[in-house]
Design a protein around this motif. Structure first.
Motif, PDB file in Angstrom:
ATOM      1  N   VAL A 192      31.317  43.904  64.310  1.00 32.67           N
ATOM      2  CA  VAL A 192      31.593  44.291  62.918  1.00 32.67           C
ATOM      3  C   VAL A 192      32.168  45.704  62.853  1.00 32.67           C
ATOM      4  CG1 VAL A 192      30.521  44.791  60.692  1.00 32.67           C
ATOM      5  CG2 VAL A 192      29.874  42.733  61.951  1.00 32.67           C
ATOM      6  N   SER A 193      31.634  46.592  63.691  1.00 32.90           N
ATOM      7  CA  SER A 193      32.136  47.969  63.710  1.00 32.90           C
ATOM      8  C   SER A 193      33.616  48.003  64.080  1.00 32.90           C
ATOM      9  CB  SER A 193      31.343  48.806  64.717  1.00 32.90           C
ATOM     10  OG  SER A 193      29.983  48.831  64.393  1.00 32.90           O
ATOM     11  N   ALA A 194      33.972  47.245  65.111  1.00 31.32           N
ATOM     12  CA  ALA A 194      35.375  47.198  65.513  1.00 31.32           C
ATOM     13  C   ALA A 194      36.246  46.624  64.401  1.00 31.32           C
ATOM     14  CB  ALA A 194      35.513  46.365  66.788  1.00 31.32           C
ATOM     15  N   ILE A 197      36.658  49.359  72.396  1.00 34.98           N
ATOM     16  CA  ILE A 197      35.388  49.560  73.090  1.00 34.98           C
ATOM     17  C   ILE A 197      34.404  50.165  72.090  1.00 34.98           C
ATOM     18  CG2 ILE A 197      34.180  50.738  74.967  1.00 34.98           C
ATOM     19  CD1 ILE A 197      36.806  50.661  76.547  1.00 34.98           C
ATOM     20  N   ILE A 198      33.281  49.505  71.923  1.00 36.36           N
ATOM     21  CA  ILE A 198      32.275  49.919  70.950  1.00 36.36           C
ATOM     22  C   ILE A 198      31.018  50.356  71.695  1.00 36.36           C
ATOM     23  CG2 ILE A 198      30.889  49.205  68.978  1.00 36.36           C
ATOM     24  CD1 ILE A 198      33.863  49.369  68.411  1.00 36.36           C
ATOM     25  N   GLN A 199      30.504  51.509  71.334  1.00 37.49           N
ATOM     26  CA  GLN A 199      29.310  52.053  71.975  1.00 37.49           C
ATOM     27  C   GLN A 199      28.184  52.158  70.948  1.00 37.49           C
ATOM     28  OE1 GLN A 199      28.867  56.405  73.047  1.00 37.49           O
ATOM     29  NE2 GLN A 199      29.010  55.526  75.120  1.00 37.49           N
ATOM     30  N   GLU A 200      27.056  51.497  71.261  1.00 31.39           N
ATOM     31  CA  GLU A 200      25.880  51.629  70.388  1.00 31.39           C
ATOM     32  C   GLU A 200      25.178  52.931  70.762  1.00 31.39           C
ATOM     33  OE1 GLU A 200      22.322  51.812  68.667  1.00 31.39           O
ATOM     34  OE2 GLU A 200      22.095  50.994  70.701  1.00 31.39           O
ATOM     35  N   SER A 259      35.424  58.120  63.699  1.00 30.19           N
ATOM     36  CA  SER A 259      35.362  57.093  64.744  1.00 30.19           C
ATOM     37  C   SER A 259      33.926  56.640  65.020  1.00 30.19           C
ATOM     38  CB  SER A 259      36.003  57.623  66.042  1.00 30.19           C
ATOM     39  OG  SER A 259      35.318  58.786  66.483  1.00 30.19           O
ATOM     40  N   SER A 260      33.050  56.741  64.055  1.00 31.45           N
ATOM     41  CA  SER A 260      31.694  56.207  64.218  1.00 31.45           C
ATOM     42  C   SER A 260      31.194  55.698  62.879  1.00 31.45           C
ATOM     43  CB  SER A 260      30.740  57.270  64.782  1.00 31.45           C
ATOM     44  OG  SER A 260      30.615  58.362  63.894  1.00 31.45           O
ATOM     45  N   VAL A 261      30.332  54.694  62.931  1.00 31.24           N
ATOM     46  CA  VAL A 261      29.887  54.038  61.714  1.00 31.24           C
ATOM     47  C   VAL A 261      28.455  53.552  61.879  1.00 31.24           C
ATOM     48  CG1 VAL A 261      30.736  51.751  62.421  1.00 31.24           C
ATOM     49  CG2 VAL A 261      30.512  52.280  59.980  1.00 31.24           C
ATOM     50  N   ASN A 300      29.886  54.021  67.983  1.00 28.58           N
ATOM     51  CA  ASN A 300      31.092  54.824  68.195  1.00 28.58           C
ATOM     52  C   ASN A 300      32.244  53.886  68.548  1.00 28.58           C
ATOM     53  OD1 ASN A 300      29.623  57.240  67.852  1.00 28.58           O
ATOM     54  ND2 ASN A 300      29.024  57.217  70.014  1.00 28.58           N
ATOM     55  N   TYR A 301      33.386  54.137  67.954  1.00 29.20           N
ATOM     56  CA  TYR A 301      34.555  53.280  68.136  1.00 29.20           C
ATOM     57  C   TYR A 301      35.577  53.987  69.025  1.00 29.20           C
ATOM     58  CZ  TYR A 301      38.968  50.991  66.853  1.00 29.20           C
ATOM     59  OH  TYR A 301      40.184  50.345  66.878  1.00 29.20           O
TER      60      TYR A 301
END
Length: 781
Positions: free
Chosen positions: A502-504, A544-547, A671-673, A687-688
């Motif tokens: 969803v973030s991406a 690339i999505i980082q939790e 770039s973060s949500v 982080n996106y």
């Protein structure tokens, strides 16, 4: 089944001229309690007058009040203006206030302030100065009861005026450890410490006295025997000037951290009727002895092993948790306060005598703090505040109250208490009330500031609270490890994956919305055809999505489908990105090129697997979406340096699973949500990255990790804006691990700074100095 009606708002008495005796009320407080008093004033047709400092100029309570008076900056040479009684009375006279409501905290239990208000000819919505002076000080209250009501049970302890260490140490030995140190002049968990043996008495006493002096103006403390299996139960009193004193029943307040309540319920589910009536009788006896006027609370400690109760203190003010008493009795307590202050006789209030409990109520205190860091206060900007009343269907919201003065954009300051919201629910039974509160909290969104939001849900879900009624004040300390886990899912791996997706999706939509043709394009149209050289498998659209909390990374590939014209339906393939193995590198040989080579190999292998996979892609159907921009006012600053951000509501259907999801988002940076899902009761931060920006971040992170490993252990920085209260070491002193180096204070809480390594002490900040977040306090060389 119990039925719940609206609160009874007792009308204000009228004078000989036929007009209400109280028509204009100045509220000598701020935030949530100010909003609460404003609400009742509005119901009664009374003009409410707020006071505010520079930090509250945009606060909700200031807007809600009929009038508002600026009282200057919060940090004045003479102190916090909210505690300047003479100034507040002068303002009340200037604006023509008939009465002052002190709320709780600040001047609410200050006998000198009460006396000054009355001498000025203004009515005080609170008890008499005499009652405050006798009951507001714990030592004086105990001495008074011993002399006038010896039948009132008191906890064994020491309440003499002698405050020297030798006297207190001798008394502690006589009482027997463990003991409780309490500030004599106040409550609310301030100036309280548990001492389990004599070796820690000096340190804990010093901290308690320091906190008591700053909070209540007096360093005097008393000692009591600590009851380890105890319940905190209190009785709500209401008295008038005619000598009438009634109870509005009882409350259970045993779920506490740092001796401060976080969950309360009414009535106490554990007590039997015999014990309950005996406690009521004791409370009324105390109230009548003092000819108590207005709202007050008599607090008791109940030893559940012996089924005995002991007097603790009287809070000569309205309590934070008064709302749950309102819910089970049906009376608006603020309205009753105003009624009594205007000279009303409580015997004239229908149904007040012999009131019985109707149903069950629970209150949860949402606090800006980090449970994972021993409830360290948290600061920053509330980037999204959406209560359940804006999310759930109406049938779920019957008898749900949110009492707050925050909203999206509110900045949480170190000058104020950490409690930011009260959530109150009522239901016909305790089980139904617990269930309702859990539902409400799961569907409440608070993003941008660390809170105890999920921790409260874990407390409600714990069998020791949910189904048991014999929990004690040690409930949180005894179960903290379990309470720090998510109560809804054991493993967040799957949740991280879908919320990362969803973030991406969200950031790709932002990219298109910010493009030149955003106004003529559907919200998620950018996902169709977002590509470079479709035939090149290494050039596919990839994110690339980082939790943030776990540091786990997910690769999201958006396959290009020729001929797809429906931008509300997209497809994606997900794959975890293996950890980047930098072990072959060393400090001396590391270069950005070396890191880039290792990174490129890992990502290329992952992308190759994605390209060759035969796994069915996830199909995401966007059912509903919106995006809004929020900005901080130009004259407001936040410790997070967030001035503009986006919020979004997104309803999607993900197949083959998990199906339909309604999510609530707020960006933290460009770039973060944060993504809130009610299935886990909280928000996760992501982080996106593009493949390029991820590689750059990896290089920077590796460089930081390979800096001096002990730098952070040797240099102690302020975790938030704070004041240095006490420096316990001298320059060049030898330091051992665990030594207390200095004590800081923020959000009315004292925090010890402990040594993490051996070495030699060096102080940087000065005792008494106020420092910004990140400022160096001291170092161990």
């Amino acid at each position: 089944m119990a039925l719940k009606k609206s609160l009874i708002v007792t009308p204000t008495p009228r004078g000989a001229d036929g007009l209400p005796i109280i028509r204009r009320v100045l509220i000598a407080n701020r935030a949530e309690i100010a909003s609460r008093v404003v609400a009742t004033c509005r119901r009664l047709g009374i003009i409410s007058i707020a006071i505010y400092t520079d930090l509250d100029k945009h606060s909700l309570y200031v807007e809600e009040a009929d009038e508002a008076v600026y009282i200057g900056p919060i940090d004045q040479p003479e102190g916090n203006p909210h505690q300047n009684g003479k100034k507040i009375v002068a303002i009340a006279l200037q604006v023509g206030a008939d009465a002052i409501h002190p709320g709780y905290g600040y001047l609410s239990e200050n006998a000198d302030f009460a006396k000054h208000v009355l001498e000025s000819g203004i009515k005080l919505i609170g008890p008499s100065p005499y009652a405050i002076s006798v009951l507001g000080d714990k030592r004086q209250a105990k001495e008074f009861l011993i002399s006038h009501a010896p039948e009132v049970p008191l906890i064994p302890g020491h309440s003499d005026s002698a405050q020297d260490l030798k006297s207190l140490s001798n008394e502690a030995e006589r009482i027997g450890y463990p003991i409780m140190i309490k500030a004599s002049a106040g409550g609310g968990g301030r100036g309280m410490r548990i001492v389990r043996d004599k070796t820690s008495l000096l340190d804990e006493l010093s901290r308690a006295q320091s906190e008591a002096k700053r909070t209540f103006g007096s360093a005097d403390c008393l000692l009591e025997k600590y009851i380890s299996r105890g319940k905190h139960v209190e009785v709500q009193l209401m008295g008038d000037s005619f000598g009438n004193v009634f109870t509005l029943l009882d409350r259970e307040c045993s779920v506490q951290r740092r001796h401060q309540k976080v969950i309360e319920e009414a009535p106490c589910p554990w007590m039997d009727e015999e014990l309950r009536q005996a406690m009521y009788k004791t409370a009324i006896t105390i109230g009548k002895l003092l000819k108590y006027e207005g709202a007050g609370t008599v607090e008791f400690m109940v030893d559940i092993e012996e089924r005995k109760y002991y007097f603790l203190e009287v809070n000569t003010r309205i309590q934070v948790e008064h709302c749950i008493s309102e819910e089970i009795t049906g009376f608006d307590i603020v309205a009753l306060q105003i009624f009594v202050a205007a000279g009303g006789n409580l015997k004239d209030v229908p149904n007040l005598q012999g009131v019985v409990a109707n149903g069950h109520a629970i209150e949860c205190r949402l606090c800006a703090e980090s449970p994972e860091q021993d409830f360290l206060p948290a600061l920053g900007t509330v980037q999204r505040w959406t209560p359940a009343t804006d999310i759930l269907a109406a049938h779920h919201l019957t008898n749900v109250r949110f009492e707050s003065s925050i909203r999206t954009g509110t900045v949480i300051s170190s000058y104020f208490d950490s409690m930011i919201v009260k959530v109150i629910v009522w239901a016909p039974s305790r089980a139904a009330a617990v269930e309702k509160m859990s539902l409400v909290l799961r569907n409440t969104v608070c993003i941008g500031v660390q809170t105890n939001h999920l921790f409260l849900q874990a407390c409600l879900a714990h069998p020791g609270f949910r189904t048991a009624i014999d929990y004690t004040t040690s409930f949180i300390p005894d179960n903290k490890e379990v309470l720090l886990r998510n109560p809804y899912v054991e493993n967040l791996e799957e949740t991280r994956k879908f919320l990362g997706l969803v973030s991406a999706l969200f950031f790709r939509s932002i990219a298109k919305r910010q493009s030149k043709d955003a106004a003529t394009t559907r919200t998620f149209a950018s996902l169709r055809g977002f590509r470079n050289q479709v035939s090149d498998s290494s050039n596919v659209p990839v994110d690339i999505i980082q939790e943030r909390s776990s540091g786990s990374n997910i690769v999201v590939k958006w396959p290009y489908t020729r001929g797809n014209t429906d931008s509300s339906i997209v497809q994606a393939i997900l794959k975890p990105l293996p950890p980047i193995d930098t072990s072959p590198l060393s400090d001396s040989t590391t270069s950005h090129v070396s890191i880039a080579k290792i990174y490129s190999a890992t990502v290329s292998q992952t992308l190759a697997k994605l390209s060759n996979t035969r796994s069915q892609p996830y199909t995401i159907t966007i059912l509903k979406s919106n995006v809004q921009t929020h900005k901080l006012p130009a004259d407001i600053t936040s410790s997070q340096q967030v001035s503009e951000w986006l919020v979004s509501d997104l309803t999607i259907d993900v197949q083959p699973s998990p199906g339909k999801l309604t999510l609530h988002l707020a960006t933290d940076t460009s770039s973060s949500v944060f993504v809130h899902a009610n299935s886990i009761g909280t928000a996760l931060a992501f982080n996106y990255f593009t493949p390029l920006t991820f590689g750059l971040s990896l290089s920077a992170a590796f460089s930081n990790d390979n800096a001096s490993a002990t730098t952070s252990q040797r240099i102690h920085k302020a975790p938030m804006p704070c004041k240095v209260l006490d420096v316990l070491k001298k320059d060049a002193d030898a330091v051992e691990v665990g030594d207390v180096l200095c004590v800081i204070e923020s959000m009315k809480m004292e925090i010890k700074v402990l040594a993490e390594v051996q070495g030699t002490f060096r102080m940087v900040a000065k005792e008494g100095e106020s420092v910004a977040e990140g400022a160096i306090l001291c170092a161990v060389d």
